[in-house]
Design a protein around this motif. Structure first.
Motif, PDB file in Angstrom:
ATOM      1  N   SER A  73     -24.787   6.494   8.196  1.00 14.62           N
ATOM      2  CA  SER A  73     -26.122   6.035   8.596  1.00 14.62           C
ATOM      3  C   SER A  73     -26.614   4.885   7.708  1.00 14.62           C
ATOM      4  CB  SER A  73     -27.120   7.189   8.582  1.00 14.62           C
ATOM      5  OG  SER A  73     -27.424   7.574   7.255  1.00 14.62           O
ATOM      6  N   PHE A  74     -26.085   4.814   6.497  1.00 13.77           N
ATOM      7  CA  PHE A  74     -26.459   3.722   5.597  1.00 13.77           C
ATOM      8  C   PHE A  74     -25.547   2.506   5.727  1.00 13.77           C
ATOM      9  CE2 PHE A  74     -28.527   7.158   3.168  1.00 13.77           C
ATOM     10  CZ  PHE A  74     -29.777   6.590   3.024  1.00 13.77           C
ATOM     11  N   THR A  75     -24.267   2.748   5.952  1.00 12.29           N
ATOM     12  CA  THR A  75     -23.295   1.658   5.848  1.00 12.29           C
ATOM     13  C   THR A  75     -22.729   1.179   7.174  1.00 12.29           C
ATOM     14  OG1 THR A  75     -21.487   3.245   5.528  1.00 12.29           O
ATOM     15  CG2 THR A  75     -22.584   2.396   3.546  1.00 12.29           C
ATOM     16  N   ASP A  76     -23.136   1.739   8.298  1.00 11.57           N
ATOM     17  CA  ASP A  76     -22.620   1.295   9.587  1.00 11.57           C
ATOM     18  C   ASP A  76     -22.886  -0.203   9.746  1.00 11.57           C
ATOM     19  OD1 ASP A  76     -21.452   2.042  12.205  1.00 11.57           O
ATOM     20  OD2 ASP A  76     -23.362   1.235  12.932  1.00 11.57           O
ATOM     21  N   LYS A  77     -21.890  -0.946  10.202  1.00  7.53           N
ATOM     22  CA  LYS A  77     -21.988  -2.411  10.265  1.00  7.53           C
ATOM     23  C   LYS A  77     -23.039  -2.906  11.252  1.00  7.53           C
ATOM     24  CE  LYS A  77     -17.861  -3.806   8.183  1.00  7.53           C
ATOM     25  NZ  LYS A  77     -18.152  -4.205   6.848  1.00  7.53           N
ATOM     26  N   THR A  78     -23.320  -2.161  12.298  1.00  3.15           N
ATOM     27  CA  THR A  78     -24.251  -2.658  13.315  1.00  3.15           C
ATOM     28  C   THR A  78     -25.656  -2.108  13.157  1.00  3.15           C
ATOM     29  OG1 THR A  78     -23.544  -0.915  14.834  1.00  3.15           O
ATOM     30  CG2 THR A  78     -22.450  -3.055  15.018  1.00  3.15           C
ATOM     31  N   ASP A  79     -25.781  -0.825  12.900  1.00  8.75           N
ATOM     32  CA  ASP A  79     -27.140  -0.274  12.823  1.00  8.75           C
ATOM     33  C   ASP A  79     -27.361   0.608  11.599  1.00  8.75           C
ATOM     34  OD1 ASP A  79     -25.587   1.836  13.638  1.00  8.75           O
ATOM     35  OD2 ASP A  79     -26.914   2.489  15.245  1.00  8.75           O
ATOM     36  N   GLY A  80     -26.582   0.399  10.558  1.00 10.23           N
ATOM     37  CA  GLY A  80     -26.807   1.118   9.311  1.00 10.23           C
ATOM     38  C   GLY A  80     -28.031   0.582   8.599  1.00 10.23           C
ATOM     39  N   ALA A  81     -28.653   1.425   7.832  1.00 14.07           N
ATOM     40  CA  ALA A  81     -29.887   1.042   7.139  1.00 14.07           C
ATOM     41  C   ALA A  81     -29.674  -0.169   6.239  1.00 14.07           C
ATOM     42  CB  ALA A  81     -30.429   2.222   6.337  1.00 14.07           C
ATOM     43  N   LEU A  82     -28.549  -0.195   5.537  1.00 12.12           N
ATOM     44  CA  LEU A  82     -28.294  -1.332   4.648  1.00 12.12           C
ATOM     45  C   LEU A  82     -28.029  -2.605   5.443  1.00 12.12           C
ATOM     46  CD1 LEU A  82     -26.077   0.389   1.932  1.00 12.12           C
ATOM     47  CD2 LEU A  82     -28.492  -0.217   1.788  1.00 12.12           C
ATOM     48  N   SER A  83     -27.313  -2.507   6.542  1.00  9.92           N
ATOM     49  CA  SER A  83     -27.041  -3.682   7.378  1.00  9.92           C
ATOM     50  C   SER A  83     -28.324  -4.219   7.980  1.00  9.92           C
ATOM     51  CB  SER A  83     -26.060  -3.333   8.493  1.00  9.92           C
ATOM     52  OG  SER A  83     -24.816  -2.943   7.963  1.00  9.92           O
ATOM     53  N   VAL A  84     -29.173  -3.331   8.448  1.00  6.82           N
ATOM     54  CA  VAL A  84     -30.449  -3.750   9.030  1.00  6.82           C
ATOM     55  C   VAL A  84     -31.312  -4.429   7.968  1.00  6.82           C
ATOM     56  CG1 VAL A  84     -32.595  -2.921  10.057  1.00  6.82           C
ATOM     57  CG2 VAL A  84     -30.401  -2.025  10.869  1.00  6.82           C
ATOM     58  N   LYS A  85     -31.352  -3.841   6.778  1.00 12.20           N
ATOM     59  CA  LYS A  85     -32.147  -4.421   5.693  1.00 12.20           C
ATOM     60  C   LYS A  85     -31.589  -5.797   5.305  1.00 12.20           C
ATOM     61  CE  LYS A  85     -35.384  -4.124   2.597  1.00 12.20           C
ATOM     62  NZ  LYS A  85     -36.781  -4.193   2.968  1.00 12.20           N
ATOM     63  N   GLU A  86     -30.266  -5.921   5.243  1.00  6.43           N
ATOM     64  CA  GLU A  86     -29.651  -7.201   4.911  1.00  6.43           C
ATOM     65  C   GLU A  86     -29.982  -8.254   5.967  1.00  6.43           C
ATOM     66  OE1 GLU A  86     -25.277  -9.063   3.806  1.00  6.43           O
ATOM     67  OE2 GLU A  86     -25.385  -7.093   4.728  1.00  6.43           O
ATOM     68  N   MET A 142     -18.708  18.297   3.829  1.00  8.18           N
ATOM     69  CA  MET A 142     -18.143  16.973   3.729  1.00  8.18           C
ATOM     70  C   MET A 142     -18.508  16.126   4.953  1.00  8.18           C
ATOM     71  SD  MET A 142     -16.425  15.410   1.563  1.00  8.18           S
ATOM     72  CE  MET A 142     -15.079  14.438   1.122  1.00  8.18           C
ATOM     73  N   ALA A 143     -18.543  16.706   6.108  1.00  6.37           N
ATOM     74  CA  ALA A 143     -18.882  15.990   7.335  1.00  6.37           C
ATOM     75  C   ALA A 143     -20.316  15.491   7.276  1.00  6.37           C
ATOM     76  CB  ALA A 143     -18.661  16.879   8.550  1.00  6.37           C
ATOM     77  N   LYS A 144     -21.219  16.300   6.709  1.00  7.52           N
ATOM     78  CA  LYS A 144     -22.625  15.881   6.593  1.00  7.52           C
ATOM     79  C   LYS A 144     -22.759  14.671   5.666  1.00  7.52           C
ATOM     80  CE  LYS A 144     -24.950  20.247   7.508  1.00  7.52           C
ATOM     81  NZ  LYS A 144     -25.867  21.269   6.991  1.00  7.52           N
ATOM     82  N   ALA A 145     -22.033  14.703   4.570  1.00  3.76           N
ATOM     83  CA  ALA A 145     -22.078  13.579   3.630  1.00  3.76           C
ATOM     84  C   ALA A 145     -21.519  12.323   4.283  1.00  3.76           C
ATOM     85  CB  ALA A 145     -21.309  13.918   2.356  1.00  3.76           C
ATOM     86  N   ASP A 146     -20.428  12.487   5.035  1.00  2.00           N
ATOM     87  CA  ASP A 146     -19.829  11.355   5.729  1.00  2.00           C
ATOM     88  C   ASP A 146     -20.798  10.775   6.753  1.00  2.00           C
ATOM     89  OD1 ASP A 146     -17.684   9.590   6.171  1.00  2.00           O
ATOM     90  OD2 ASP A 146     -17.094  10.723   7.965  1.00  2.00           O
ATOM     91  N   LYS A 147     -21.467  11.633   7.493  1.00  2.00           N
ATOM     92  CA  LYS A 147     -22.447  11.187   8.493  1.00  2.00           C
ATOM     93  C   LYS A 147     -23.624  10.476   7.819  1.00  2.00           C
ATOM     94  CE  LYS A 147     -25.122  12.804  12.407  1.00  2.00           C
ATOM     95  NZ  LYS A 147     -25.542  13.932  13.219  1.00  2.00           N
ATOM     96  N   LEU A 148     -24.078  10.999   6.683  1.00  2.00           N
ATOM     97  CA  LEU A 148     -25.177  10.383   5.941  1.00  2.00           C
ATOM     98  C   LEU A 148     -24.785   9.000   5.437  1.00  2.00           C
ATOM     99  CD1 LEU A 148     -28.019  10.660   4.736  1.00  2.00           C
ATOM    100  CD2 LEU A 148     -26.960  11.665   2.718  1.00  2.00           C
TER     101      LEU A 148
END
Length: 80
Positions: free
Chosen positions: A10-23, A1-7
């Motif tokens: 990495s996508f949804t972090d507001k400052t450096d998540g992949a989706l935030s960067v792409k947006e 569960m911790a690995k899924a949360d960390k993954l």
């Protein structure tokens, strides 16, 4: 569960998540395209104004030439 949360973080972090960067990247690209479009609109308006002025000048010149032609034709007919 911790690995899924960390993954997911990495996508949804507001400052450096992949989706935030792409947006952020897409927003910058959109702003750049909007600026380019505004510049193109200005250039096209200037081109339209310039072309319109040239057309009016040409139309005036043709009118003057027609008047001169009519005057010359009248003179030629008066010599007959």
């Amino acid at each position: 569960m911790a690995k899924a949360d960390k993954l997911l973080d990495s996508f949804t972090d507001k400052t450096d998540g992949a989706l935030s960067v792409k947006e952020d990247t897409l927003k910058e690209r959109q702003k750049s395209l909007d600026d380019d479009m505004a510049q193109l609109d200005k250039r096209m308006k200037a081109y339209e104004d310039r072309t319109y002025k040239q057309f009016l000048a040409m139309d005036e010149a043709i009118g003057q030439m027609n008047n001169q032609l009519n005057s010359m034709m009248s003179l030629m007919l008066s010599f007959e």
